[in-house]
Design a protein around this motif. Structure first.
Motif, mmCIF file in Angstrom:
data_model
loop_
_atom_site.group_PDB
_atom_site.id
_atom_site.type_symbol
_atom_site.label_atom_id
_atom_site.label_comp_id
_atom_site.label_asym_id
_atom_site.label_seq_id
_atom_site.Cartn_x
_atom_site.Cartn_y
_atom_site.Cartn_z
ATOM 1 N N GLU A 59 25.935 -9.740 -38.919
ATOM 2 C CA GLU A 59 24.990 -9.303 -37.844
ATOM 3 C C GLU A 59 25.714 -8.437 -36.818
ATOM 4 N N ILE A 60 25.049 -7.406 -36.169
ATOM 5 C CA ILE A 60 25.203 -6.602 -35.228
ATOM 6 C C ILE A 60 24.385 -6.844 -34.155
ATOM 7 N N ILE A 61 25.255 -7.026 -32.916
ATOM 8 C CA ILE A 61 24.460 -7.422 -31.506
ATOM 9 C C ILE A 61 24.913 -6.289 -30.849
ATOM 10 N N PHE A 62 23.747 -5.486 -30.171
ATOM 11 C CA PHE A 62 23.984 -4.381 -28.905
ATOM 12 C C PHE A 62 23.223 -4.845 -27.881
ATOM 13 N N VAL A 63 24.014 -4.800 -26.881
ATOM 14 C CA VAL A 63 23.475 -5.206 -25.467
ATOM 15 C C VAL A 63 22.988 -4.125 -24.992
ATOM 16 N N ILE A 64 21.341 -4.192 -24.623
ATOM 17 C CA ILE A 64 20.623 -3.020 -23.973
ATOM 18 C C ILE A 64 20.675 -3.350 -22.454
ATOM 19 N N SER A 65 20.600 -4.658 -22.135
ATOM 20 C CA SER A 65 20.885 -4.547 -20.644
ATOM 21 C C SER A 65 21.233 -6.009 -20.120
ATOM 22 N N GLY A 66 21.810 -6.138 -19.016
ATOM 23 C CA GLY A 66 22.290 -7.560 -18.558
ATOM 24 C C GLY A 66 23.672 -7.681 -18.951
ATOM 25 N N HIS A 67 24.217 -9.009 -18.524
ATOM 26 C CA HIS A 67 25.594 -9.177 -18.849
ATOM 27 C C HIS A 67 25.858 -10.504 -19.229
ATOM 28 N N GLY A 68 26.897 -10.784 -20.034
ATOM 29 C CA GLY A 68 27.025 -12.167 -20.595
ATOM 30 C C GLY A 68 28.359 -12.490 -21.064
ATOM 31 N N GLU A 69 28.450 -13.531 -21.772
ATOM 32 C CA GLU A 69 29.637 -13.814 -22.645
ATOM 33 C C GLU A 69 29.295 -13.932 -24.164
ATOM 34 N N GLN A 70 30.161 -13.224 -24.793
ATOM 35 C CA GLN A 70 29.805 -13.359 -26.359
ATOM 36 C C GLN A 70 30.983 -14.079 -26.808
ATOM 37 N N MET A 71 30.835 -15.099 -27.998
ATOM 38 C CA MET A 71 31.848 -15.766 -28.667
ATOM 39 C C MET A 71 31.519 -15.486 -30.236
ATOM 40 N N VAL A 72 32.544 -15.068 -30.739
ATOM 41 C CA VAL A 72 32.544 -14.803 -32.214
ATOM 42 C C VAL A 72 34.049 -15.327 -32.825
ATOM 43 N N GLU A 73 33.703 -16.396 -33.609
ATOM 44 C CA GLU A 73 35.179 -16.842 -34.309
ATOM 45 C C GLU A 73 35.808 -16.149 -34.887
ATOM 46 N N ASP A 74 37.023 -16.188 -34.767
ATOM 47 C CA ASP A 74 37.909 -15.307 -35.725
ATOM 48 C C ASP A 74 37.992 -16.087 -37.263
ATOM 49 N N GLU A 75 38.775 -15.298 -38.281
ATOM 50 C CA GLU A 75 38.873 -15.924 -39.639
ATOM 51 C C GLU A 75 39.263 -17.137 -39.777
ATOM 52 N N ASN A 76 39.997 -17.771 -38.768
ATOM 53 C CA ASN A 76 40.461 -18.969 -38.602
ATOM 54 C C ASN A 76 39.622 -20.114 -37.942
ATOM 55 N N GLY A 77 38.421 -19.624 -37.399
ATOM 56 C CA GLY A 77 37.500 -20.523 -36.918
ATOM 57 C C GLY A 77 37.866 -20.912 -35.289
ATOM 58 N N ASN A 78 38.662 -19.887 -35.010
ATOM 59 C CA ASN A 78 39.232 -19.976 -33.324
ATOM 60 C C ASN A 78 38.179 -18.968 -32.524
ATOM 61 N N PRO A 79 37.520 -19.563 -31.406
ATOM 62 C CA PRO A 79 36.517 -18.976 -30.715
ATOM 63 C C PRO A 79 37.129 -17.893 -30.007
ATOM 64 N N VAL A 80 36.686 -16.670 -29.919
ATOM 65 C CA VAL A 80 37.076 -15.418 -29.266
ATOM 66 C C VAL A 80 36.123 -15.205 -28.416
ATOM 67 N N VAL A 81 36.304 -15.206 -26.932
ATOM 68 C CA VAL A 81 34.970 -14.874 -26.100
ATOM 69 C C VAL A 81 35.416 -13.873 -25.279
ATOM 70 N N ALA A 82 34.512 -12.878 -25.105
ATOM 71 C CA ALA A 82 34.451 -11.787 -24.257
ATOM 72 C C ALA A 82 33.304 -11.526 -23.519
#
Length: 141
Positions: free
Chosen positions: A61-84
């Motif tokens: 999946e590709i997610i492109f932010v058009i507008s607004g602000h948020g927190e995105q979580m994508v798990e790494d290859e070991n299943g650990n959550p990476v939040v930005a």
């Protein structure tokens, strides 16, 4: 109904998937215009809302932010959550089958454009308990 001549599509022109957390209008999909290798559309998230951790088995999946602000979580290859923290112009890549979630942390609506490859796994969203189909042209349900 598939209409292969639909090459210019607005979110209001297609039925949308409505949820307690927002909506998804697929503007490119096999059932909309015959796309075969991917699907995509616009996600609208009200302030304070977001979709919980989920994945799309067998799809990237590709997610492109058009507008607004948020927190995105994508798990790494070991299943650990990476939040930005993400905002307009940010592109998020979700590798195949990875768990991810999005939360609108801003005061305004958040709008995203999402692409799934291959097309199809996003249709499982129709099985969620809060799913409702919003007819084309209807902006709210």
């Amino acid at each position: 109904m598939t209409d292969k001549s639909k090459v210019f599509v607005y979110p209001k022109d297609v039925s949308a998937f409505g949820f307690d957390w927002g909506r998804l209008a697929l503007t490119v999909a096999p059932e909309v215009n015959g796309a075969t290798r991917f699907s995509g559309g616009v996600v609208d998230l009200p302030s304070g809302k977001g979709h919980t951790r989920h994945n799309h088995p067998g799809a990237e999946e590709i997610i492109f932010v058009i507008s607004g602000h948020g927190e995105q979580m994508v798990e790494d290859e070991n299943g650990n959550p990476v939040v930005a923290k993400v905002g307009p112009g940010c592109t998020i890549y979700v590798p195949e089958s990875r768990f991810h979630s999005t939360l609108n942390t801003g005061d305004e609506p958040m709008q995203l454009f999402v692409v799934y490859s291959p097309a199809g796994p996003e249709l499982v969203l129709r099985e969620l308990p809060d799913f409702r189909l919003i007819p084309a042209g209807q902006l709210t349900d």
